[in-house]
Design a protein around this motif. Sequence first.
Motif, PDB file in Angstrom:
ATOM      1  N   MET A  25      -5.765   9.418  -8.761  1.00 41.46           N
ATOM      2  CA  MET A  25      -6.988   8.681  -8.422  1.00 41.46           C
ATOM      3  C   MET A  25      -6.996   8.381  -6.925  1.00 41.46           C
ATOM      4  O   MET A  25      -6.024   7.880  -6.379  1.00 41.46           O
ATOM      5  CB  MET A  25      -7.072   7.382  -9.226  1.00 41.46           C
ATOM      6  CG  MET A  25      -8.328   6.573  -8.959  1.00 41.46           C
ATOM      7  SD  MET A  25      -8.400   5.113 -10.039  1.00 41.46           S
ATOM      8  CE  MET A  25      -9.920   4.395  -9.446  1.00 41.46           C
ATOM      9  N   LYS A  26      -8.085   8.675  -6.261  1.00 39.78           N
ATOM     10  CA  LYS A  26      -8.185   8.488  -4.819  1.00 39.78           C
ATOM     11  C   LYS A  26      -8.353   7.008  -4.474  1.00 39.78           C
ATOM     12  O   LYS A  26      -9.206   6.321  -5.024  1.00 39.78           O
ATOM     13  CB  LYS A  26      -9.381   9.280  -4.280  1.00 39.78           C
ATOM     14  CG  LYS A  26      -9.488   9.253  -2.768  1.00 39.78           C
ATOM     15  CD  LYS A  26     -10.659  10.108  -2.312  1.00 39.78           C
ATOM     16  CE  LYS A  26     -10.784  10.078  -0.795  1.00 39.78           C
ATOM     17  NZ  LYS A  26     -11.931  10.892  -0.331  1.00 39.78           N
ATOM     18  N   ARG A  27      -7.499   6.543  -3.572  1.00 41.76           N
ATOM     19  CA  ARG A  27      -7.559   5.140  -3.166  1.00 41.76           C
ATOM     20  C   ARG A  27      -8.669   4.926  -2.143  1.00 41.76           C
ATOM     21  O   ARG A  27      -8.902   5.748  -1.257  1.00 41.76           O
ATOM     22  CB  ARG A  27      -6.230   4.707  -2.547  1.00 41.76           C
ATOM     23  CG  ARG A  27      -5.080   4.671  -3.534  1.00 41.76           C
ATOM     24  CD  ARG A  27      -3.826   4.211  -2.827  1.00 41.76           C
ATOM     25  NE  ARG A  27      -4.030   2.902  -2.235  1.00 41.76           N
ATOM     26  CZ  ARG A  27      -3.162   2.316  -1.390  1.00 41.76           C
ATOM     27  NH1 ARG A  27      -2.048   2.951  -1.062  1.00 41.76           N
ATOM     28  NH2 ARG A  27      -3.416   1.126  -0.902  1.00 41.76           N
ATOM     29  N   ARG A  28      -9.334   3.795  -2.280  1.00 41.66           N
ATOM     30  CA  ARG A  28     -10.354   3.438  -1.292  1.00 41.66           C
ATOM     31  C   ARG A  28      -9.679   2.958  -0.025  1.00 41.66           C
ATOM     32  O   ARG A  28      -8.658   2.267  -0.071  1.00 41.66           O
ATOM     33  CB  ARG A  28     -11.257   2.323  -1.837  1.00 41.66           C
ATOM     34  CG  ARG A  28     -12.101   2.728  -3.019  1.00 41.66           C
ATOM     35  CD  ARG A  28     -12.939   1.559  -3.482  1.00 41.66           C
ATOM     36  NE  ARG A  28     -13.817   1.101  -2.404  1.00 41.66           N
ATOM     37  CZ  ARG A  28     -14.561  -0.002  -2.506  1.00 41.66           C
ATOM     38  NH1 ARG A  28     -14.521  -0.739  -3.597  1.00 41.66           N
ATOM     39  NH2 ARG A  28     -15.334  -0.349  -1.507  1.00 41.66           N
ATOM     40  N   PRO A  29     -10.217   3.328   1.152  1.00 43.57           N
ATOM     41  CA  PRO A  29      -9.614   2.856   2.396  1.00 43.57           C
ATOM     42  C   PRO A  29      -9.787   1.349   2.531  1.00 43.57           C
ATOM     43  O   PRO A  29     -10.717   0.757   1.987  1.00 43.57           O
ATOM     44  CB  PRO A  29     -10.416   3.611   3.478  1.00 43.57           C
ATOM     45  CG  PRO A  29     -11.732   3.913   2.824  1.00 43.57           C
ATOM     46  CD  PRO A  29     -11.413   4.149   1.381  1.00 43.57           C
ATOM     47  N   SER A  30      -8.838   0.736   3.245  1.00 46.70           N
ATOM     48  CA  SER A  30      -8.966  -0.696   3.503  1.00 46.70           C
ATOM     49  C   SER A  30     -10.180  -0.965   4.368  1.00 46.70           C
ATOM     50  O   SER A  30     -10.728  -0.053   4.999  1.00 46.70           O
ATOM     51  CB  SER A  30      -7.700  -1.215   4.195  1.00 46.70           C
ATOM     52  OG  SER A  30      -7.625  -0.705   5.518  1.00 46.70           O
ATOM     53  N   GLY A  31     -10.581  -2.229   4.402  1.00 44.14           N
ATOM     54  CA  GLY A  31     -11.788  -2.577   5.143  1.00 44.14           C
ATOM     55  C   GLY A  31     -11.720  -2.282   6.624  1.00 44.14           C
ATOM     56  O   GLY A  31     -12.757  -2.133   7.279  1.00 44.14           O
ATOM     57  N   PHE A  32     -10.501  -2.162   7.162  1.00 42.08           N
ATOM     58  CA  PHE A  32     -10.352  -1.936   8.596  1.00 42.08           C
ATOM     59  C   PHE A  32      -9.800  -0.544   8.913  1.00 42.08           C
ATOM     60  O   PHE A  32      -9.444  -0.271  10.058  1.00 42.08           O
ATOM     61  CB  PHE A  32      -9.424  -2.999   9.193  1.00 42.08           C
ATOM     62  CG  PHE A  32      -9.946  -4.395   9.038  1.00 42.08           C
ATOM     63  CD1 PHE A  32     -10.862  -4.914   9.933  1.00 42.08           C
ATOM     64  CD2 PHE A  32      -9.544  -5.190   7.979  1.00 42.08           C
ATOM     65  CE1 PHE A  32     -11.367  -6.191   9.790  1.00 42.08           C
ATOM     66  CE2 PHE A  32     -10.035  -6.481   7.823  1.00 42.08           C
ATOM     67  CZ  PHE A  32     -10.956  -6.980   8.726  1.00 42.08           C
ATOM     68  N   ALA A  33      -9.728   0.334   7.933  1.00 40.50           N
ATOM     69  CA  ALA A  33      -9.217   1.683   8.160  1.00 40.50           C
ATOM     70  C   ALA A  33     -10.093   2.426   9.173  1.00 40.50           C
ATOM     71  O   ALA A  33     -11.321   2.385   9.098  1.00 40.50           O
ATOM     72  CB  ALA A  33      -9.161   2.446   6.843  1.00 40.50           C
ATOM     73  N   GLY A  34      -9.447   3.110  10.102  1.00 41.51           N
ATOM     74  CA  GLY A  34     -10.185   3.878  11.102  1.00 41.51           C
ATOM     75  C   GLY A  34     -10.613   3.090  12.312  1.00 41.51           C
ATOM     76  O   GLY A  34     -11.296   3.625  13.195  1.00 41.51           O
TER      77      GLY A  34
ATOM     78  N   ARG B  44     -15.499  -2.628   7.415  1.00 40.80           N
ATOM     79  CA  ARG B  44     -15.559  -3.523   8.568  1.00 40.80           C
ATOM     80  C   ARG B  44     -15.025  -2.889   9.853  1.00 40.80           C
ATOM     81  O   ARG B  44     -14.956  -3.548  10.882  1.00 40.80           O
ATOM     82  CB  ARG B  44     -14.797  -4.815   8.261  1.00 40.80           C
ATOM     83  CG  ARG B  44     -15.462  -5.671   7.197  1.00 40.80           C
ATOM     84  CD  ARG B  44     -14.636  -6.894   6.848  1.00 40.80           C
ATOM     85  NE  ARG B  44     -15.346  -7.794   5.952  1.00 40.80           N
ATOM     86  CZ  ARG B  44     -15.424  -7.641   4.644  1.00 40.80           C
ATOM     87  NH1 ARG B  44     -14.831  -6.588   4.074  1.00 40.80           N
ATOM     88  NH2 ARG B  44     -16.090  -8.495   3.886  1.00 40.80           N
ATOM     89  N   ALA B  45     -14.624  -1.632   9.782  1.00 46.86           N
ATOM     90  CA  ALA B  45     -14.053  -0.975  10.960  1.00 46.86           C
ATOM     91  C   ALA B  45     -15.048  -0.837  12.112  1.00 46.86           C
ATOM     92  O   ALA B  45     -14.688  -1.088  13.268  1.00 46.86           O
ATOM     93  CB  ALA B  45     -13.494   0.390  10.564  1.00 46.86           C
ATOM     94  N   PRO B  46     -16.317  -0.438  11.877  1.00 47.19           N
ATOM     95  CA  PRO B  46     -17.250  -0.306  13.010  1.00 47.19           C
ATOM     96  C   PRO B  46     -17.454  -1.621  13.757  1.00 47.19           C
ATOM     97  O   PRO B  46     -17.438  -1.644  14.999  1.00 47.19           O
ATOM     98  CB  PRO B  46     -18.544   0.175  12.354  1.00 47.19           C
ATOM     99  CG  PRO B  46     -18.104   0.838  11.087  1.00 47.19           C
ATOM    100  CD  PRO B  46     -16.932   0.050  10.622  1.00 47.19           C
ATOM    101  N   LEU B  47     -17.639  -2.717  13.024  1.00 43.53           N
ATOM    102  CA  LEU B  47     -17.830  -4.009  13.676  1.00 43.53           C
ATOM    103  C   LEU B  47     -16.567  -4.421  14.427  1.00 43.53           C
ATOM    104  O   LEU B  47     -16.637  -4.942  15.548  1.00 43.53           O
ATOM    105  CB  LEU B  47     -18.212  -5.062  12.645  1.00 43.53           C
ATOM    106  CG  LEU B  47     -18.410  -6.491  13.179  1.00 43.53           C
ATOM    107  CD1 LEU B  47     -19.479  -6.525  14.256  1.00 43.53           C
ATOM    108  CD2 LEU B  47     -18.765  -7.441  12.036  1.00 43.53           C
ATOM    109  N   THR B  48     -15.416  -4.186  13.834  1.00 43.98           N
ATOM    110  CA  THR B  48     -14.161  -4.542  14.494  1.00 43.98           C
ATOM    111  C   THR B  48     -13.973  -3.748  15.771  1.00 43.98           C
ATOM    112  O   THR B  48     -13.582  -4.299  16.815  1.00 43.98           O
ATOM    113  CB  THR B  48     -12.971  -4.292  13.545  1.00 43.98           C
ATOM    114  OG1 THR B  48     -13.179  -4.999  12.328  1.00 43.98           O
ATOM    115  CG2 THR B  48     -11.672  -4.754  14.178  1.00 43.98           C
ATOM    116  N   ALA B  49     -14.247  -2.455  15.724  1.00 42.67           N
ATOM    117  CA  ALA B  49     -14.107  -1.624  16.916  1.00 42.67           C
ATOM    118  C   ALA B  49     -15.069  -2.070  18.019  1.00 42.67           C
ATOM    119  O   ALA B  49     -14.707  -2.107  19.196  1.00 42.67           O
ATOM    120  CB  ALA B  49     -14.356  -0.161  16.565  1.00 42.67           C
ATOM    121  N   ALA B  50     -16.294  -2.426  17.642  1.00 43.59           N
ATOM    122  CA  ALA B  50     -17.272  -2.882  18.638  1.00 43.59           C
ATOM    123  C   ALA B  50     -16.817  -4.181  19.298  1.00 43.59           C
ATOM    124  O   ALA B  50     -16.912  -4.343  20.518  1.00 43.59           O
ATOM    125  CB  ALA B  50     -18.636  -3.069  17.985  1.00 43.59           C
TER     126      ALA B  50
END
Length: 527
Positions: A1-10, A127-133
């Motif tokens: 089963m494919k794991r979902r990435p964490s909210g901050f992955a990437g 949440r990765a896009p907001l964190t990166a910004a």
Amino acid sequence: MKRRPSGFAGTGALLRLALRRDRVMMPVWILVTALLVVSMPGSLGSVYATTAERSEAAASMNANGSLRALYGPVFGDSLGALTAWRAGVFGAVLAAVMSLIIVVRHTREEEETGRQELLSAAMVGRRAPLTAALLAALVANTGVGLLVAAGLAGQGATGAAALALALAGTGMLFAGAAAVAAQLTESARAAKGCTAALLGAAFVLKAAGDAGTAGGASALTWASPLGWVENVRAFAGERRWVLLLFAAAVVVLVTAGYLLAGRRDLGMSFLPSRPGPAEGRLGTAGALAWRLQRGTLAGWSAGFLVAGAVFGGMADGAAELVGGNDRTREIIERMGGQGGLTDAFLATMAGLFGMVAALYAVSAVLRLSGEESAQRAEPLLANAVGRLRWAGGHLAVAFAGSALMLLLAGLGLGLGHGGEMRATVAATLAQLPAVWVIGALAALLHGAAPAYAAAAWAVAGSALALGWIGPALNLPQAALNLSPFAHLPRLPGAEPVSWVPLLALTALAAALTATGLAALRRRDMTA
């Protein structure tokens, strides 16, 4: 089963992408903001060479309600304290604008153009896009803070650190506000507008509080983040605890941004645009351009009218403040001409309005780029609407709108000063050819090289820096002449008006616009 990435992955990859995309804009903005602040001790030292002169000037400035409204109170007579007074709030405004642009560009704008949907198809957390910004904004504000702290260390390390943290804190506060606005609104333009309106309200609160109460003690001043900058009291018995207000506000806003981001779908917003039916006639491309841009133009126009009245009311007070200080008189006359000091001050303000109007012109012209990149132009052009008619509608709003704004600024100057309104209106309208040149350059870049259209912002910003900071830094005339505003007559004044530069700049604007439209007609759209 494919794991979902964490909210901050990437997040790391997105941060590197954001820094790469902003590799030109971000360093330029950081350097301009830092230069504005760190250049002040040398400039002010040449104006007020002795402690007695600085003490007398501080007392005069604190006694002038108009100047307190514009710059805030002076808390000391050292060069560092005068630097914090003269450049602290304006440096904070520049940091705030830089931050809101960065955050909105890498959040809502990415969603609006569809790029975020492609990125989210990979291993990218919610949440990765907001964190990166936000991290990109942190990098930019840290750069501003480090340069300011290093540049002003000679005036006192503690004061330099306090002012640097206040500027960086203001930037991060408005980065958090932009993060919230990006979740609430449906377009990047609306998110920027909401955050910019918040910044304008902060300045108005600070100005109203400082105008009525000396010492930054007004409740209105404390209600504004820009009021916190002056109440840090850098170089004048620093209040380090005020910096905790910035930290608390940033935590609250960023937390709110994350909570909102986790409760909406990609591309959606909590305040969606109101659906139709559209009111009024939209039968032409020009009518559509007017409908899209009329709200922005109304806001700018109202601001110009109010600011004109404020600056007009300051004209006599500024002349009294300069008194016999030859260096201050020289700076104002270099910016505003060799007429009487009051006329020179009004001419300086007219030039400032022109340079700010150039920012509006660039924004209005580059609405073309936004419509094209968001693929809203393609359905229009697929019908019986030619490219020239489509672009011409937005250019007409940009050029006519800048004329309206300068007209209102001139009326405001005349009303505030209580002098001859015809002279102040002529002074502001004389800035139009230079404004049109910068707007036409934006049109040329959009038509010929759309990938580099954003460079028009650098041109407008450079003209503002040369015109506002250049005379105070005693830059050579050859450097000042790089700005089209340096070739305009300085009105009001006793010198006869030469129509040659006005006509030459107008012709140049027409040529640049025509070339841009010709290039737009030949190139592929969205290419």
